[in-house]
Design a protein around this motif. Structure first.
Motif, mmCIF file in Angstrom:
data_model
loop_
_atom_site.group_PDB
_atom_site.id
_atom_site.type_symbol
_atom_site.label_atom_id
_atom_site.label_comp_id
_atom_site.label_asym_id
_atom_site.label_seq_id
_atom_site.Cartn_x
_atom_site.Cartn_y
_atom_site.Cartn_z
ATOM 1 N N ASP A 260 4.095 48.571 19.112
ATOM 2 C CA ASP A 260 4.834 48.883 17.924
ATOM 3 C C ASP A 260 4.743 47.906 16.854
ATOM 4 O O ASP A 260 5.535 47.624 15.967
ATOM 5 N N GLU A 261 3.451 47.395 16.961
ATOM 6 C CA GLU A 261 3.040 46.327 15.577
ATOM 7 C C GLU A 261 2.115 46.999 14.909
ATOM 8 O O GLU A 261 1.642 46.477 13.571
ATOM 9 N N ASN A 262 1.729 48.523 14.786
ATOM 10 C CA ASN A 262 0.943 49.115 13.737
ATOM 11 C C ASN A 262 1.826 49.189 12.490
ATOM 12 O O ASN A 262 3.129 49.621 12.309
ATOM 13 N N LEU A 263 1.180 48.906 11.503
ATOM 14 C CA LEU A 263 1.667 48.906 9.969
ATOM 15 C C LEU A 263 1.071 50.082 9.349
ATOM 16 O O LEU A 263 1.729 50.209 8.177
ATOM 17 N N THR A 264 -0.007 50.272 9.575
ATOM 18 C CA THR A 264 -0.887 51.443 8.698
ATOM 19 C C THR A 264 -1.057 52.738 9.260
ATOM 20 O O THR A 264 -1.062 52.717 10.668
ATOM 21 N N VAL A 265 -1.488 53.779 8.738
ATOM 22 C CA VAL A 265 -1.910 55.168 9.535
ATOM 23 C C VAL A 265 -3.048 54.798 9.899
ATOM 24 O O VAL A 265 -3.216 55.366 11.152
ATOM 25 N N ASP A 266 -4.010 54.122 9.521
ATOM 26 C CA ASP A 266 -5.496 53.945 10.205
ATOM 27 C C ASP A 266 -5.101 53.287 11.544
ATOM 28 O O ASP A 266 -5.993 53.613 12.484
ATOM 29 N N GLU A 267 -4.226 52.402 11.522
ATOM 30 C CA GLU A 267 -3.869 51.561 12.818
ATOM 31 C C GLU A 267 -3.409 52.537 13.745
ATOM 32 O O GLU A 267 -3.587 52.381 15.084
ATOM 33 N N LEU A 268 -2.434 53.293 13.466
ATOM 34 C CA LEU A 268 -1.771 54.046 14.336
ATOM 35 C C LEU A 268 -2.797 55.211 14.838
ATOM 36 O O LEU A 268 -2.704 55.618 15.995
ATOM 37 N N VAL A 269 -3.469 55.740 14.064
ATOM 38 C CA VAL A 269 -4.708 56.910 14.298
ATOM 39 C C VAL A 269 -5.514 56.008 15.308
ATOM 40 O O VAL A 269 -5.938 57.052 16.509
ATOM 41 N N ALA A 270 -6.027 55.186 15.305
ATOM 42 C CA ALA A 270 -6.795 54.376 16.136
ATOM 43 C C ALA A 270 -6.081 54.328 17.366
ATOM 44 O O ALA A 270 -6.853 54.380 18.478
ATOM 45 N N GLU A 271 -4.871 53.842 17.517
ATOM 46 C CA GLU A 271 -4.160 53.662 18.587
ATOM 47 C C GLU A 271 -3.926 55.117 19.363
ATOM 48 O O GLU A 271 -4.286 55.512 20.466
ATOM 49 N N LEU A 272 -3.769 56.268 18.715
ATOM 50 C CA LEU A 272 -3.580 57.555 19.300
ATOM 51 C C LEU A 272 -4.969 58.242 19.867
ATOM 52 O O LEU A 272 -5.103 58.855 20.891
ATOM 53 N N ARG A 274 -7.518 56.178 20.977
ATOM 54 C CA ARG A 274 -7.382 55.400 22.160
ATOM 55 C C ARG A 274 -6.893 56.145 23.162
ATOM 56 O O ARG A 274 -7.490 55.943 24.686
ATOM 57 N N LEU A 275 -5.853 56.325 23.256
ATOM 58 C CA LEU A 275 -5.068 57.335 24.264
ATOM 59 C C LEU A 275 -5.457 58.598 24.689
ATOM 60 O O LEU A 275 -5.061 59.053 25.728
ATOM 61 N N SER A 276 -6.205 59.238 23.555
ATOM 62 C CA SER A 276 -6.367 60.712 24.024
ATOM 63 C C SER A 276 -7.583 60.964 24.902
ATOM 64 O O SER A 276 -8.397 59.792 25.078
#
Length: 276
Positions: A260-272, A274-276
């Motif tokens: 929950d430390e993601n601040l930008t769309v790029d950071e969230l996309v990278a996390e997702l 990684r999970l996929s």
């Protein structure tokens, strides 16, 4: 650059005293730092900004700007040369009928030679990307352009620090983007110390540090990631968080291993990814 020690401030209305607007604030802001201050209406953030510029003086405690105590009335113009201020409404900050004349207003009041004023005006307008408009009338500009002219007027004074008191509050999204990009440029490229007061959380994501105010006190501080990861605590203070952080927080509460430390769309996309 700025140091506040046990800072209290109270507005007075006639003979009546109001509650403290600032209630024991202690803070240090280093030269070259980019600090964002957030808080709900009435939390004390705008009051603090006005003490930083010497518009108000403390009821108790002290605030020092680049080594000068703001309670020293003989040094007030030195303080304002070092710490310029940009307010909410750009129309209230423009004093001339031509853009370049408006930017020249501050340097002229410093008694500088005309050649130096010309140099400072051109340099300031170039910095905020408004050189093409220097002979335009300010009332023909957009809100974002007017605010950039107001910033140029402060830059022409050569301050070491600029305090922005909700400079995007009256602007549309396009104007907001222009001004935020200008603020970030001044800090990163021109090495100017920036204190940015805002109620738009997404304007804080590139700051070095975020301060959260409530009831005249600093109740939380840290990097943007540290502060905005405390979603529940911020909501309890009546504040939002950046949309990306909110989405990350909701995914985490649903059981996904998302920070929950993601601040930008790029950071969230990278996390997702990684999970996929």
């Amino acid at each position: 650059m700025i140091k506040a020690e046990n800072l209290y401030f109270r507005y007075t209305e006639g003979e009546a005293e109001t509650p403290f607007a600032l209630n024991g604030v202690n803070l240090e802001i280093k030269e070259g730092e980019f600090v964002v201050i957030i808080g709900h209406n009435g939390s004390g953030k705008s009051t603090l900004s006005k003490l930083m510029n010497g518009i108000h003086t403390p009821t108790e405690g002290r605030i020092v700007i680049d080594g000068i105590d703001t309670s020293n009335e003989d040094q007030i113009w030195e303080i304002r040369k070092r710490a310029g201020m940009v307010f909410q409404n750009p129309d209230n900050q423009l004093v001339a009928t031509i853009v370049e004349e408006d930017v020249a207003f501050g340097p002229e009041n410093l008694g500088l030679p005309s050649e130096e004023i010309r140099h400072r005006v051109d340099e300031a307008l170039d910095t905020v990307h408004m050189s093409a408009y220097k002979r335009k009338a300010p009332h023909h500009l957009s809100g974002g352009q007017k605010q950039r002219v107001a910033i140029a007027g402060i830059l022409a004074m050569k301050p070491k620090c600029i305090i922005f008191d909700e400079p995007t509050a009256m602007l549309d999204p396009s104007g907001r983007k222009e001004v935020v990009q200008t603020i970030e440029h001044l800090n990163k490229n021109e090495k100017i110390t920036v204190i940015h007061i805002t109620h738009y959380m997404d304007e804080a994501i590139h700051a070095d540090r975020v301060l959260v105010m409530d009831r005249g006190k600093i109740v939380m501080e840290g990097t943007p990631k540290q502060v905005f990861s405390k979603v529940d605590e911020l909501r309890a203070l009546g504040l939002d968080v950046p949309q990306v952080t909110l989405v990350s927080h909701k995914l985490k509460t649903m059981g996904y291993a998302v920070s929950d430390e993601n601040l930008t769309v790029d950071e969230l996309v990278a996390e997702l990814c990684r999970l996929s």
